[in-house]
Write an enzyme that holds these catalytic residues in place. Sequence first.
Site, PDB file in Angstrom:
ATOM      1  N   ILE A   1       0.982  -0.921   0.033  1.00 15.90           N
ATOM      2  CA  ILE A   1      -0.485   0.292   0.226  1.00 15.90           C
ATOM      3  C   ILE A   1       1.250   0.955  -0.120  1.00 15.90           C
ATOM      4  O   ILE A   1       0.658   2.275  -0.442  1.00 15.90           O
ATOM      5  CB  ILE A   1      -0.929   0.159   1.445  1.00 15.90           C
ATOM      6  CG1 ILE A   1      -2.106  -1.394   1.389  1.00 15.90           C
ATOM      7  CG2 ILE A   1      -1.566   1.212   0.791  1.00 15.90           C
ATOM      8  CD1 ILE A   1      -2.332  -1.320   2.252  1.00 15.90           C
TER       9      ILE A   1
ATOM     10  N   ASP B   1      -1.560   6.504  11.954  1.00 17.91           N
ATOM     11  CA  ASP B   1       0.007   6.749  11.896  1.00 17.91           C
ATOM     12  C   ASP B   1       0.634   7.412  13.611  1.00 17.91           C
ATOM     13  O   ASP B   1       0.871   8.706  14.105  1.00 17.91           O
ATOM     14  CB  ASP B   1       0.872   7.991  11.185  1.00 17.91           C
ATOM     15  CG  ASP B   1       0.860   7.127   9.741  1.00 17.91           C
ATOM     16  OD1 ASP B   1       0.987   5.803   9.685  1.00 17.91           O
ATOM     17  OD2 ASP B   1       0.811   8.430   8.633  1.00 17.91           O
TER      18      ASP B   1
ATOM     19  N   THR C   1       5.173   2.497   0.845  1.00 18.04           N
ATOM     20  CA  THR C   1       7.230   1.636   1.270  1.00 18.04           C
ATOM     21  C   THR C   1       7.619   3.761   1.650  1.00 18.04           C
ATOM     22  O   THR C   1       7.492   4.131   1.513  1.00 18.04           O
ATOM     23  CB  THR C   1       7.524   1.589   0.053  1.00 18.04           C
ATOM     24  OG1 THR C   1       7.546   2.417  -0.868  1.00 18.04           O
ATOM     25  CG2 THR C   1       6.620  -0.212  -0.793  1.00 18.04           C
ATOM     26  N   GLY C   2       8.642   3.246   2.510  1.00 20.50           N
ATOM     27  CA  GLY C   2       9.399   3.807   2.854  1.00 20.50           C
ATOM     28  C   GLY C   2      10.170   3.769   3.504  1.00 20.50           C
ATOM     29  O   GLY C   2      10.797   2.491   3.597  1.00 20.50           O
ATOM     30  N   LYS C   3      11.195   4.375   3.746  1.00 15.69           N
ATOM     31  CA  LYS C   3      12.330   4.300   4.620  1.00 15.69           C
ATOM     32  C   LYS C   3      12.255   3.442   6.184  1.00 15.69           C
ATOM     33  O   LYS C   3      12.853   2.879   6.142  1.00 15.69           O
ATOM     34  CB  LYS C   3      12.794   5.376   5.328  1.00 15.69           C
ATOM     35  CG  LYS C   3      14.519   5.202   5.733  1.00 15.69           C
ATOM     36  CD  LYS C   3      14.767   6.481   5.887  1.00 15.69           C
ATOM     37  CE  LYS C   3      16.184   6.578   6.495  1.00 15.69           C
ATOM     38  NZ  LYS C   3      17.415   7.842   6.729  1.00 15.69           N
TER      39      LYS C   3
ATOM     40  N   ASN D   1       7.184  -0.304   5.802  1.00 12.41           N
ATOM     41  CA  ASN D   1       5.685  -0.845   4.634  1.00 12.41           C
ATOM     42  C   ASN D   1       4.558  -0.653   4.783  1.00 12.41           C
ATOM     43  O   ASN D   1       4.656  -1.805   5.906  1.00 12.41           O
ATOM     44  CB  ASN D   1       7.386  -2.313   3.804  1.00 12.41           C
ATOM     45  CG  ASN D   1       8.387  -1.576   2.769  1.00 12.41           C
ATOM     46  OD1 ASN D   1       8.467  -0.453   3.058  1.00 12.41           O
ATOM     47  ND2 ASN D   1       8.833  -1.666   2.283  1.00 12.41           N
TER      48      ASN D   1
ATOM     49  N   ASP E   1       1.979  14.368  15.462  1.00 14.04           N
ATOM     50  CA  ASP E   1       2.316  14.795  13.909  1.00 14.04           C
ATOM     51  C   ASP E   1       1.484  14.627  13.605  1.00 14.04           C
ATOM     52  O   ASP E   1       1.083  14.155  11.581  1.00 14.04           O
ATOM     53  CB  ASP E   1       3.029  13.779  13.980  1.00 14.04           C
ATOM     54  CG  ASP E   1       3.787  13.658  11.636  1.00 14.04           C
ATOM     55  OD1 ASP E   1       4.198  15.467  11.797  1.00 14.04           O
ATOM     56  OD2 ASP E   1       3.849  13.038  11.079  1.00 14.04           O
TER      57      ASP E   1
END
Length: 280
Positions: free
Chosen positions: A83, A232, A85-87, A90, A215
Amino acid sequence: MSDDYGLVDTEMEDADEWEEIDVPDSEADRIAKSHDRDFEEFAIRLKDTEQFKVEAAVFDDATLAALYKLVQDGYIDAFGGPISTGKEANVYLADGPDGEVAVKVYLINTSNFRQMRDYLEGDPRFEGIGNRKRQVVMAWVKKEFANLKRAKKAGVRVPEPIATERNVLVMEYLGQGEDRARRLGEVHIENPETAFNVVREYMRRLYDAGLVHGDLSEYNIIVHEGELTVIDLGQAVTVHHPNYRDFLTRDCRNIANFFARQGIDTDTDSLLAHVTGQED
């Protein structure tokens, strides 16, 4: 965007009462070390699937064992595609016993360990967490799971937390198939005043439950089936955190600025006063 975004029910929890959370060696670590034949076959099959061919290369054996354990425990029936992806992590679509679920896999080798550590220090649930990267990332996953449960209990619409195993979190998927729910900043808002009232009420409920998102912006609120949903919450801190007030002020600034652009008469100070119950 529909204007049908009513508030969900609330079940308040004492903001000064916290569950203890520790991060002992997980069952996934034991499975990864045991070289169990069924696990080895599972790992080979997963790595060979089209949607995991690239990502699986960066998964260590313990991460694959965590996915295997979640399958064995009945939380996941089949994996779909990514869905996002990131550092740091995922997120994959998967089938669960009651429908589609989101599987968030934190990447231990590439996660921003020091930034995570900063958000954990001062949280009464994580006193005594060590300095090893693996422990911090596992604590972070437990933290997101606990934050989701606490927010839900406080009456904030969040993805339903389902299970965790090591560095993997399973939760409710908001969307249909690979068409994920849109972020508030991506949609046209038909009734910004109603949306603003819901968001600020969620911020107040989080604060009353002893949490600050940390955030929050129009990109961490999604619209799904007429409801606004906060996502998140991994970095959310308790009101005991030494920097909680700075995080809360930043959240209020982001939300006030966004809704001011939608024509709502608000600003950081008035929103902060509402959230903290210090209105005149």
